[in-house]
Design an enzyme around this catalytic site. Structure first.
Site, PDB file in Angstrom:
ATOM      1  CG  ASP A  67      -0.183  -0.024   2.345  1.00 13.74           C
ATOM      2  OD1 ASP A  67       0.707  -1.027   2.616  1.00 13.74           O
ATOM      3  OD2 ASP A  67      -0.794   0.405   3.525  1.00 13.74           O
ATOM      4  CG  ASP A 213       2.465   1.842   7.676  1.00 10.32           C
ATOM      5  OD1 ASP A 213       2.390   3.043   7.698  1.00 10.32           O
ATOM      6  OD2 ASP A 213       2.339   0.820   7.438  1.00 10.32           O
ATOM      7  CG  HIS A 271      -1.450   4.161   7.422  1.00  5.93           C
ATOM      8  ND1 HIS A 271      -1.676   3.186   8.279  1.00  5.93           N
ATOM      9  CD2 HIS A 271      -0.676   3.760   6.099  1.00  5.93           C
ATOM     10  CE1 HIS A 271      -1.316   2.199   7.616  1.00  5.93           C
ATOM     11  NE2 HIS A 271      -0.700   2.449   6.309  1.00  5.93           N
TER      12      HIS A 271
END
Length: 313
Positions: A67, A213, A271
């Site tokens: 992603d 992330d 996100h």
């Protein structure tokens, strides 16, 4: 300086948002831009902005989950069709070179510009610097190697005091440029004009931090210290810390706590899990605001101006 949020979703596209990508547009006269991650369909999102692919100068990939990278090969290929001929520097974790070269080889893709790939290994600090800005990268805590980036703009000289220059008899032209660059000049009568005498206060460079992330970690705080803009993932709502950490992510509360600890100026969360609709973003924003303000929950195609917060006298 402006940050575009091209995609604000986690994992896969949803009907509410595309997957992760952000663009930092540099100020005039350069007007070039830096891309952070490129989930699938990033180039489609770019079509809804004023960004031009031929002005893309740097790409920074935080980590190699799909992603964040599935849109990159097509975007780089399209840049050639959009008249891009200047080099592009691509930074990312080990494996990004093999990923791009394999896809380009199988698809017989040819670029009309030089693509320079830099793989980041270990917990590096300074990875790039020129006369405009420097970029630092540090390893975060995720399921695979994931990096955060800190972009620090160089201090800028103040505006020339034109009325004072006219009084001193300095002719417009190259002498103005030298004074703007901080140099002293000597006039025909032998008098010396120093740059600091004819320029206003210098502008302190802005700091933009983009975290990939991550769970809460020390390196996130280091990268975010005193940032004018902190872009932080907030995959889950407050109270879901256990689930967030299981997958290497943060909650809204944790993103806000990092911003507060680092004394950032503005937090933008992104996100978001597909479980949250756009109507839920106000609630997520409110959760974070209990611990830090100002905070914004990003929506696709949001533009955030990174303002100069102060001047150096």
């Amino acid at each position: 300086m402006k940050m575009w949020f091209l995609g604000t979703g986690a994992g896969r596209p949803s009907k509410y948002r595309n997957v992760t990508a952000m663009a930092l547009q540099l100020p005039e006269p350069h007007c070039s831009w830096l891309l952070f991650d490129a989930g699938e369909a990033t180039q489609h999102q770019i079509m809804s902005t004023s960004l031009k692919l031929n002005k893309l100068e740097f790409v920074f990939i935080t980590h190699l989950h799909g992603d964040h990278i599935y849109g990159l090969p097509g975007l780089l290929s399209s840049r050639s069709f959009d008249g891009g001929i200047t080099p592009v520097h691509l930074y990312g974790p080990a494996g990004i070179k093999r990923y791009i070269e394999t896809i380009f080889s199988i698809s017989a893709t040819q670029l009309d510009y030089e693509l320079i790939i830099h793989e980041i290994t270990g917990d590096e600090a300074l990875i790039f610097e020129d006369g405009r800005f420097k970029v630092e990268a540090r390893l975060l805590e995720h399921r695979i190697p994931s990096f955060g980036y800190r972009i620090t703009e160089k201090d800028q000289p103040g505006k020339l005091l034109v009325n004072k220059l006219i009084e001193l008899g300095v002719e417009a032209g190259p002498l103005y440029g030298r004074l703007k660059q901080g140099q002293s000049i000597t006039l025909a009568d032998g008098s010396v004009v120093r740059s600091e005498e004819v320029t206003g206060p210098s502008y302190i460079g802005r700091i933009v931090t983009v975290l990939g992330d991550t769970k809460p970690c020390a390196n996130a705080n280091k990268l975010a210290l005193d940032a004018d803009l902190l872009v932080h993932e907030a995959t889950f709502a407050a109270g879901m810390e256990e689930k967030a950490h299981e997958f290497g992510h943060c909650t809204t509360k944790e993103a806000a706590e990092t911003a507060a600890s680092a004394k950032a100026k503005h937090l933008v969360m992104t996100h978001f899990s597909g479980r949250y609709s756009n109507e839920d973003l106000s609630q997520l924003e409110g959760e974070a605001a209990l611990y830090f303000e100002p905070v914004t929950a990003a929506r696709d195609l949001l533009q955030v101006e990174v303002k100069r917060m102060s001047q150096r006298e």
